[in-house]
Scaffold this active site. Sequence first.
Site, PDB file in Angstrom:
ATOM      1  N   THR A  25       0.894  -1.158  -0.105  1.00 44.37           N
ATOM      2  CA  THR A  25      -0.071   0.018  -0.003  1.00 44.37           C
ATOM      3  C   THR A  25       1.042   1.394  -0.055  1.00 44.37           C
ATOM      4  O   THR A  25       1.478   1.746  -0.997  1.00 44.37           O
ATOM      5  CB  THR A  25      -0.995   0.031   1.281  1.00 44.37           C
ATOM      6  OG1 THR A  25      -0.225  -0.170   2.543  1.00 44.37           O
ATOM      7  CG2 THR A  25      -1.857  -1.026   0.898  1.00 44.37           C
TER       8      THR A  25
ATOM      9  N   LYS B  81       3.863  -7.006   3.747  1.00 46.36           N
ATOM     10  CA  LYS B  81       3.738  -5.779   3.661  1.00 46.36           C
ATOM     11  C   LYS B  81       3.436  -4.955   4.784  1.00 46.36           C
ATOM     12  O   LYS B  81       3.089  -5.485   5.590  1.00 46.36           O
ATOM     13  CB  LYS B  81       2.533  -5.638   2.379  1.00 46.36           C
ATOM     14  CG  LYS B  81       1.218  -5.877   3.097  1.00 46.36           C
ATOM     15  CD  LYS B  81       0.314  -4.834   4.016  1.00 46.36           C
ATOM     16  CE  LYS B  81       0.443  -3.629   3.268  1.00 46.36           C
ATOM     17  NZ  LYS B  81      -0.336  -2.544   4.368  1.00 46.36           N
TER      18      LYS B  81
ATOM     19  N   THR C 230      -0.496  -1.452   9.768  1.00 43.49           N
ATOM     20  CA  THR C 230      -1.305  -2.561   8.968  1.00 43.49           C
ATOM     21  C   THR C 230      -0.287  -3.423   8.206  1.00 43.49           C
ATOM     22  O   THR C 230       0.576  -3.003   7.550  1.00 43.49           O
ATOM     23  CB  THR C 230      -1.958  -1.509   7.952  1.00 43.49           C
ATOM     24  OG1 THR C 230      -3.406  -1.891   7.751  1.00 43.49           O
ATOM     25  CG2 THR C 230      -1.454  -1.173   6.702  1.00 43.49           C
TER      26      THR C 230
ATOM     27  N   GLU D  64       6.560   4.540   7.196  1.00 46.07           N
ATOM     28  CA  GLU D  64       6.256   5.584   6.366  1.00 46.07           C
ATOM     29  C   GLU D  64       7.088   7.057   6.918  1.00 46.07           C
ATOM     30  O   GLU D  64       7.268   7.448   8.242  1.00 46.07           O
ATOM     31  CB  GLU D  64       4.625   5.770   6.649  1.00 46.07           C
ATOM     32  CG  GLU D  64       3.677   4.913   6.057  1.00 46.07           C
ATOM     33  CD  GLU D  64       2.363   5.127   6.238  1.00 46.07           C
ATOM     34  OE1 GLU D  64       1.528   4.449   5.628  1.00 46.07           O
ATOM     35  OE2 GLU D  64       1.934   5.745   7.483  1.00 46.07           O
TER      36      GLU D  64
ATOM     37  N   ASN E 157       0.110  10.126   5.669  1.00 47.62           N
ATOM     38  CA  ASN E 157      -1.069   9.859   6.182  1.00 47.62           C
ATOM     39  C   ASN E 157      -2.146  10.963   6.030  1.00 47.62           C
ATOM     40  O   ASN E 157      -3.125  10.659   6.171  1.00 47.62           O
ATOM     41  CB  ASN E 157      -0.877   9.509   7.612  1.00 47.62           C
ATOM     42  CG  ASN E 157      -0.300   8.055   7.955  1.00 47.62           C
ATOM     43  OD1 ASN E 157      -0.972   7.283   7.597  1.00 47.62           O
ATOM     44  ND2 ASN E 157       1.130   8.088   7.895  1.00 47.62           N
TER      45      ASN E 157
ATOM     46  N   THR F  84      -6.969  10.710  -0.061  1.00 45.32           N
ATOM     47  CA  THR F  84      -7.220  11.745  -1.173  1.00 45.32           C
ATOM     48  C   THR F  84      -6.047  11.984  -2.195  1.00 45.32           C
ATOM     49  O   THR F  84      -6.108  12.510  -3.047  1.00 45.32           O
ATOM     50  CB  THR F  84      -7.427  13.091  -0.274  1.00 45.32           C
ATOM     51  OG1 THR F  84      -6.216  13.363   0.216  1.00 45.32           O
ATOM     52  CG2 THR F  84      -8.665  13.212   0.434  1.00 45.32           C
TER      53      THR F  84
END
Length: 402
Positions: free
Chosen positions: A153, A179, A190, A274, A397, A402
Amino acid sequence: MKKINLGGVTTPLGFQSSAICTDIKGNNSAKKDFGLLVSDVPATVSATFTKNRVKAAPVIYDMNLLSEKDEFFGIVINSGNANACTGNQGLKNTETICQAFENKLQLDNKSLLMASTGVIGVQLPVDKMLNYVDEIVDELDDTDNNLAEAILTTDTVVKKSAYLVETGNGAFVVGGIAKGAGMIAPDMATMLAFITTDALVDKNIQDEVLRLAVEDSFNSITVDGDMSTNDSVFLFSNGMSGISVNHSKNLELFKEALKAVCLDLAKMIVKDGEGATKFVSINIKNAKNYEDAKKCAFKIANSPLCKTMFFGSDPNWGRLMATIGSAMIEFEENKVDIFFDDLKYVENGLLISDDLEDKAYEIMKKDSFVITIDLKAGNANKTVYTCDLSYDYVKINADYRT
């Protein structure tokens, strides 16, 4: 035990996979997002799942099936949509997709599991996905790059690992893919992980070995302290090597290989956190007990103040001391030693010398370093793996949907 270069989830005998782009998210992406992992013969499956009270439909579906039987032929996997917070319709969609693959593969019902990752609260585009079942099955082969890509992702790199294990009567392989980059926290950090082996393993032994491997790997990492609705680790063993690992010597080799694959994948998740720029090992030594060591390690690893300190390469040992204290464990402040890599910076709760700050700063500028806290309160140890908190984490995040 030998690491296999470029090895992954289809490296063990009898496993195949495929994945393609189906634009599950509906944003005209060319990213692969829908795939399948299958075994040529029924495989014994063990799994661990998120402890989040809000569980995605595929997690509920899999938990129910695993309570009924031990053997499956594989697992359907998608990214772009978590199929979480989707009610009864989400469960029906999971079953519909699995049955479509089972029919194509000429398998009995309930022969396949499913895993999903992505946006929460959106129903799967089932009709669209069903159009690609034939193509996915037709493209099955013994390479796993497409599947390893399809499960990502916000990840930036593919995560895969495999080891060859030689025994006195032959060899077996353990391999896997994973992942994860955000919403990573203990208790099924996640993230998704799929591990396979061609060893022959008793179900009860396999369950326990997986639990132990997960505790020291996927449950010993954190990126942001957030627990997902979909976190799952699956272990498939099909026995096609003919090598049993149910007796003592081979069992120890199997434990070692499984732990190595899990730890490789877990560390890759943290390194790909991230916005992360640093990989940091938090090593707690000599806590009163294991729970205290774990609580202390995660308190530091999840602290925004400590994580921004890592990002700025700031050896602010006072922050570490305050965070240790807030873990509410048993220790004495005036006994604590703190190390940056091998540099002893704090002794018995006090800074050794201001002159050491430049050396500590240089250590923290590296891509990877270790912080060791010696509590001198007992003999329990725990290592947790984390990353820094950068500006990019907020950007990623804030723009996730969007």
